[in-house]
Design a protein around this motif. Structure first.
Motif, mmCIF file in Angstrom:
data_model
loop_
_atom_site.group_PDB
_atom_site.id
_atom_site.type_symbol
_atom_site.label_atom_id
_atom_site.label_comp_id
_atom_site.label_asym_id
_atom_site.label_seq_id
_atom_site.Cartn_x
_atom_site.Cartn_y
_atom_site.Cartn_z
ATOM 1 N N GLU A 124 0.505 -4.443 8.145
ATOM 2 C CA GLU A 124 0.057 -3.055 8.257
ATOM 3 C C GLU A 124 0.408 -2.270 6.999
ATOM 4 O O GLU A 124 -0.383 -1.454 6.520
ATOM 5 N N GLU A 158 -1.952 -3.346 4.405
ATOM 6 C CA GLU A 158 -3.258 -2.745 4.633
ATOM 7 C C GLU A 158 -3.262 -1.292 4.174
ATOM 8 O O GLU A 158 -4.239 -0.818 3.590
ATOM 9 N N LYS A 196 -5.688 -9.848 11.924
ATOM 10 C CA LYS A 196 -5.904 -9.341 10.570
ATOM 11 C C LYS A 196 -6.815 -10.283 9.814
ATOM 12 O O LYS A 196 -6.936 -11.464 10.137
ATOM 13 N N ARG A 228 4.122 -5.736 10.873
ATOM 14 C CA ARG A 228 4.421 -4.498 10.157
ATOM 15 C C ARG A 228 4.182 -4.671 8.668
ATOM 16 O O ARG A 228 3.724 -3.753 7.981
#
Length: 445
Positions: free
Chosen positions: A229, A232, A20, A226
């Protein structure tokens, strides 16, 4: 140029298996501060253990006298505690500077630090052997510190580091067991105590604990992944709406887990147009036109956002806004009318103060069933609103020129609002371009 901290965080994320971009500066701070936290926890645990040893040594001093002098054991343990406390203070001061040396050195420091921590109980147990006979030091509570250090290694979020700590503990404990057994008179020892596989089994447990801590670390990393994510996805939602939606609306969408999917809903549509914009822009430079648009639109869009509306399109001389999508409110028609009235008032004040060139607008409001959703390509989408209600709202905005007005609303809007003393002019049977049936229109301003 990226800072050392940004560079280090990117390398750490790669090292942790999290592909990331930098999500938050706080992450690097947490990873670095884990070293200080581990040192504090270890010092605290050993302090408690020292107190236990002191209490046991005092209460059972007579029982220990034939075997060893508890005073020396206490001094060794106390020395270990003082060393760990000093080490904690030093770590608090220097660990923040580790990032400046780059990732390779930072990683080297972490492994060196865990090696030193594992070696502390090994050294203490070895010194115990000068005052406690035979292999009895291996049976003291100090040997359990290995498990605590291995467990704390999980804070590093590095499975390899946890496995490393378990293996180092196993190796050191095995070597220490061999040394003490070799220096002991095994003939005078119980067969159980002198049985080397017993100590080897304990060493294997240390290694197994390192593997388990590594598994826990991987699980924590999955939770972190997680989290990234989810973060994001939150950024994607914020990007979709961009500057056309207020922060309050974005928070509502995220907190209510609203999905941006195509659906039919009841909403109020606003069209706003600046009158004679073409004439104004005719002899102006592009820079002057942009400056004017920003001065006019910025406060108007802010007003729309304040009343929980979303500006979905900005044209050169106007914009379209929706009230009631993607989040529905108790009375979106009232919010839209209140926003339109405040827009009129704000522009009048700016005109009177000479903050902008003399500007007149026309606003049309209509409510009804519309279709909302994201329209466009995979890499470029826009929140779109379509339906007859949208077309009528656009036509009402244009009718302002015919009625020499600034704010026209449809009957569907009028029936759902409170005008607080305002007396609108009612226009019956108004023919709308492109619509077969005439409608009632109310002139508010």
């Amino acid at each position: 140029m990226a800072s050392y901290k940004d560079f280090l965080l990117n390398r750490l994320l790669d090292h942790l298996g999290i592909d990331k971009k930098i999500p938050d500066e706080k992450l690097i701070q947490e990873l670095v501060s884990s070293e200080k936290l581990r040192a504090k926890i270890l010092a605290f645990v050993l302090t408690i253990m020292l107190l236990v040893i002191v209490v046991i040594g005092i209460v059972y001093s007579e029982e220990f006298k034939p075997t060893y002098d508890s005073t020396y054991v206490f001094l060794i343990t106390a020395g270990m505690i003082v060393f760990l406390l000093l080490r904690t203070i030093i770590l608090n001061k220097v660990v923040k500077r580790w990032a400046k040396f780059g990732f390779a050195w930072f990683n080297f420091f972490r492994y060196t630090n865990i090696f030193l921590e594992i070696s502390i109980p090994t050294i203490v147990l070895y010194f115990y052997s000068f005052f406690i006979p035979s292999v009895y030091p291996l049976l003291t509570p100090i040997s359990s510190i290995y498990f605590i250090i291995i467990l704390l290694s999980a804070l590093e979020l590095d499975a390899h580091l946890s496995i490393f700590s378990g293996l180092i503990a196993a190796i050191e404990f095995t070597i220490l067991s061999l040394i003490l057994l070799d220096n002991s008179n095994v003939k005078n020892l119980s067969p159980v105590i002198s049985f080397f596989p017993m100590y080897l089994g304990k060493a294997l447990l240390f290694a197994l604990a390192g593997f388990i801590a590594g598994m826990v670390t991987n699980q924590v990393k999955k939770i972190l992944l997680r989290y990234f994510e989810t973060r994001e996805e939150r950024n994607k939602i914020e990007h979709i709406f961009g500057q056309m939606v207020s922060k309050e609306i974005v928070e509502d969408i995220l907190n209510n887990h609203t999905e941006i999917v195509s659906r039919t809903r009841f909403a109020c549509i606003m069209f706003l147009d600046i009158r004679n914009f073409s004439l104004f822009a005719e002899n102006k430079s592009p820079e002057e036109i942009i400056e004017y648009q920003n001065k006019v639109f910025a406060p108007l869009i802010e007003i729309v956002n304040k009343h929980k509306g979303i500006v979905t399109q900005i044209m050169g001389d106007g914009f379209m806004a929706i009230f009631g999508a993607p989040i529905e409110h108790e009375n979106d028609c009232q919010l839209a009318v209140d926003a339109a009235i405040e827009i009129h008032k704000t522009l009048k004040e700016k005109n009177d103060r000479g903050e902008i060139p003399l500007t007149k607008i026309g606003i049309g409001l209509n409510a009804g069933e519309v279709v909302t959703g994201n329209v466009g390509a995979e890499n470029r989408k826009q929140y779109s609103v379509t339906g007859r209600a949208v077309i009528v709202a656009a036509r009402l905005e244009q009718l302002n020129k015919e009625f020499n007005s600034e704010l026209l609303i449809s009957k569907a809007v009028f029936e759902r609002i409170n005008l607080d003393g305002l007396k609108p002019i009612r226009h019956f049977q108004v023919k709308i371009k492109g619509q077969s049936e005439p409608i009632e229109v109310y002139q508010i301003i």
